[in-house]
Motif scaffolding. Structure first.
Motif, PDB file in Angstrom:
ATOM      1  N   ILE A  44       0.841  -1.200   0.000  1.00 26.09           N
ATOM      2  CA  ILE A  44       0.000   0.000   0.000  1.00 26.09           C
ATOM      3  C   ILE A  44       0.876   1.249   0.000  1.00 26.09           C
ATOM      4  N   ASP A  45       1.892   1.249   0.845  1.00 31.90           N
ATOM      5  CA  ASP A  45       2.796   2.389   0.925  1.00 31.90           C
ATOM      6  C   ASP A  45       3.505   2.612  -0.415  1.00 31.90           C
ATOM      7  N   ALA A  46       4.000   1.550  -1.007  1.00 33.77           N
ATOM      8  CA  ALA A  46       4.699   1.664  -2.292  1.00 33.77           C
ATOM      9  C   ALA A  46       3.748   2.163  -3.375  1.00 33.77           C
ATOM     10  N   ARG A  47       2.538   1.680  -3.362  1.00 34.04           N
ATOM     11  CA  ARG A  47       1.545   2.115  -4.347  1.00 34.04           C
ATOM     12  C   ARG A  47       1.283   3.611  -4.204  1.00 34.04           C
ATOM     13  N   ASN A  48       1.071   4.054  -2.993  1.00 30.68           N
ATOM     14  CA  ASN A  48       0.798   5.476  -2.778  1.00 30.68           C
ATOM     15  C   ASN A  48       1.997   6.355  -3.122  1.00 30.68           C
ATOM     16  N   ARG A  49       3.189   5.882  -2.821  1.00 32.75           N
ATOM     17  CA  ARG A  49       4.400   6.659  -3.116  1.00 32.75           C
ATOM     18  C   ARG A  49       4.727   6.669  -4.607  1.00 32.75           C
ATOM     19  N   SER A  50       4.287   5.657  -5.336  1.00 40.29           N
ATOM     20  CA  SER A  50       4.610   5.579  -6.760  1.00 40.29           C
ATOM     21  C   SER A  50       3.548   6.229  -7.639  1.00 40.29           C
ATOM     22  N   ALA A  51       2.381   6.527  -7.101  1.00 37.29           N
ATOM     23  CA  ALA A  51       1.278   7.064  -7.895  1.00 37.29           C
ATOM     24  C   ALA A  51       1.719   8.295  -8.678  1.00 37.29           C
ATOM     25  N   GLU A  52       1.255   8.356  -9.918  1.00 37.50           N
ATOM     26  CA  GLU A  52       1.530   9.462 -10.840  1.00 37.50           C
ATOM     27  C   GLU A  52       2.951   9.455 -11.407  1.00 37.50           C
ATOM     28  N   LYS A  53       3.886   8.736 -10.819  1.00 39.44           N
ATOM     29  CA  LYS A  53       5.274   8.782 -11.275  1.00 39.44           C
ATOM     30  C   LYS A  53       5.744   7.460 -11.865  1.00 39.44           C
ATOM     31  N   ILE A  54       5.404   6.372 -11.191  1.00 39.94           N
ATOM     32  CA  ILE A  54       5.929   5.055 -11.539  1.00 39.94           C
ATOM     33  C   ILE A  54       4.756   4.087 -11.686  1.00 39.94           C
ATOM     34  N   SER A  55       4.779   3.276 -12.708  1.00 33.91           N
ATOM     35  CA  SER A  55       3.752   2.258 -12.875  1.00 33.91           C
ATOM     36  C   SER A  55       4.152   1.032 -12.048  1.00 33.91           C
ATOM     37  N   LEU A  56       3.469   0.830 -10.928  1.00 32.95           N
ATOM     38  CA  LEU A  56       3.725  -0.322 -10.053  1.00 32.95           C
ATOM     39  C   LEU A  56       2.864  -1.485 -10.525  1.00 32.95           C
ATOM     40  N   ARG A  57       3.508  -2.611 -10.803  1.00 34.66           N
ATOM     41  CA  ARG A  57       2.816  -3.790 -11.314  1.00 34.66           C
ATOM     42  C   ARG A  57       3.166  -4.986 -10.436  1.00 34.66           C
ATOM     43  N   LEU A  58       2.144  -5.751 -10.045  1.00 36.84           N
ATOM     44  CA  LEU A  58       2.356  -6.926  -9.200  1.00 36.84           C
ATOM     45  C   LEU A  58       2.163  -8.199 -10.007  1.00 36.84           C
ATOM     46  N   VAL A  59       3.098  -9.111  -9.847  1.00 37.82           N
ATOM     47  CA  VAL A  59       2.938 -10.467 -10.351  1.00 37.82           C
ATOM     48  C   VAL A  59       2.599 -11.286  -9.121  1.00 37.82           C
ATOM     49  N   ALA A  60       1.317 -11.662  -9.028  1.00 34.54           N
ATOM     50  CA  ALA A  60       0.813 -12.226  -7.772  1.00 34.54           C
ATOM     51  C   ALA A  60       0.290 -13.641  -7.950  1.00 34.54           C
ATOM     52  N   PRO A  61       0.675 -14.541  -7.038  1.00 31.62           N
ATOM     53  CA  PRO A  61       0.137 -15.901  -7.068  1.00 31.62           C
ATOM     54  C   PRO A  61      -1.325 -15.894  -6.596  1.00 31.62           C
ATOM     55  N   ARG A  62      -1.992 -16.986  -6.819  1.00 29.24           N
ATOM     56  CA  ARG A  62      -3.423 -17.101  -6.501  1.00 29.24           C
ATOM     57  C   ARG A  62      -3.734 -16.779  -5.038  1.00 29.24           C
ATOM     58  N   HIS A  63      -2.924 -17.273  -4.106  1.00 33.27           N
ATOM     59  CA  HIS A  63      -3.225 -17.049  -2.687  1.00 33.27           C
ATOM     60  C   HIS A  63      -3.175 -15.564  -2.332  1.00 33.27           C
ATOM     61  N   LEU A  64      -2.263 -14.837  -2.933  1.00 32.18           N
ATOM     62  CA  LEU A  64      -2.163 -13.401  -2.656  1.00 32.18           C
ATOM     63  C   LEU A  64      -3.286 -12.639  -3.358  1.00 32.18           C
ATOM     64  N   ARG A  65      -3.623 -13.030  -4.565  1.00 26.79           N
ATOM     65  CA  ARG A  65      -4.752 -12.390  -5.262  1.00 26.79           C
ATOM     66  C   ARG A  65      -6.036 -12.570  -4.473  1.00 26.79           C
ATOM     67  N   ARG A  66      -6.225 -13.762  -3.916  1.00 28.11           N
ATOM     68  CA  ARG A  66      -7.415 -14.033  -3.111  1.00 28.11           C
ATOM     69  C   ARG A  66      -7.460 -13.114  -1.900  1.00 28.11           C
TER      70      ARG A  66
END
Length: 171
Positions: free
Chosen positions: A90-112
């Protein structure tokens, strides 16, 4: 890329290496950082709990400081991802907003988990690192552009309590 780190891996320190803890008490966790063109890939492996989340936080802070156009966090080899680790996302997402495209490669358990917490729409999720790197839209996701988590109903207190208490000491 800022800082001139085109092909060098960053070494992530081990803030959980506390001499007061028995080796068996600290779960195995690792974050490898690799620049890929104008993007940066962080590959997290192992268990991220209260003791090991500072490794992830440190790696995210260093990557955000480099300001790549795209930051891919590959979590496919994580076996446990605690609320403290989610707070760092959450912190990384908020700090990267508007500047950096944050992309997650997430396994099923984390997506759930993200889905159950109502956080799935806040991240750009991919099945593989190559898919995340190839995605054309570099636009950040969701409400961080309007003012962040307070508007999302999760509140800044949650983000601060979960993530910032686990930052490694700076020396």
């Amino acid at each position: 890329m800022a800082g001139g780190r085109e092909n060098a891996e960053m070494q992530v320190p081990d803030p959980s290496a506390d001499p007061g803890l028995a080796p068996a008490a600290v779960p195995a966790a690792d974050v490898q950082v690799q620049p890929v063109g104008t993007a940066m890939v962080l590959a997290a492996r192992g268990e991220f709990d209260v003791l090991t989340t500072p490794k992830l936080q440190w790696a995210l802070e260093q990557a955000l400081a480099e300001a790549p156009a795209v930051l891919v966090l590959d979590l496919t080899e994580t076996t446990f991802f605690s609320s403290a680790a989610l707070g760092c996302l959450i912190d990384a997402r908020n700090r990267s907003a508007e500047k950096i495209s944050l992309r997650l490669v997430a396994p099923r358990h984390l997506r759930r988990n993200l889905q159950m917490l109502g956080m799935e729409p806040l991240f750009r999720l991919f099945d593989t690192t190559p898919d995340a790197l190839a995605a054309a839209d570099a636009r950040p996701c969701g409400p961080a552009r309007r003012g962040g988590w307070a508007e999302d109903g999760l509140g800044a207190a949650f983000r601060t309590q979960i993530c910032h208490q686990h930052r490694p000491a700076r020396g």
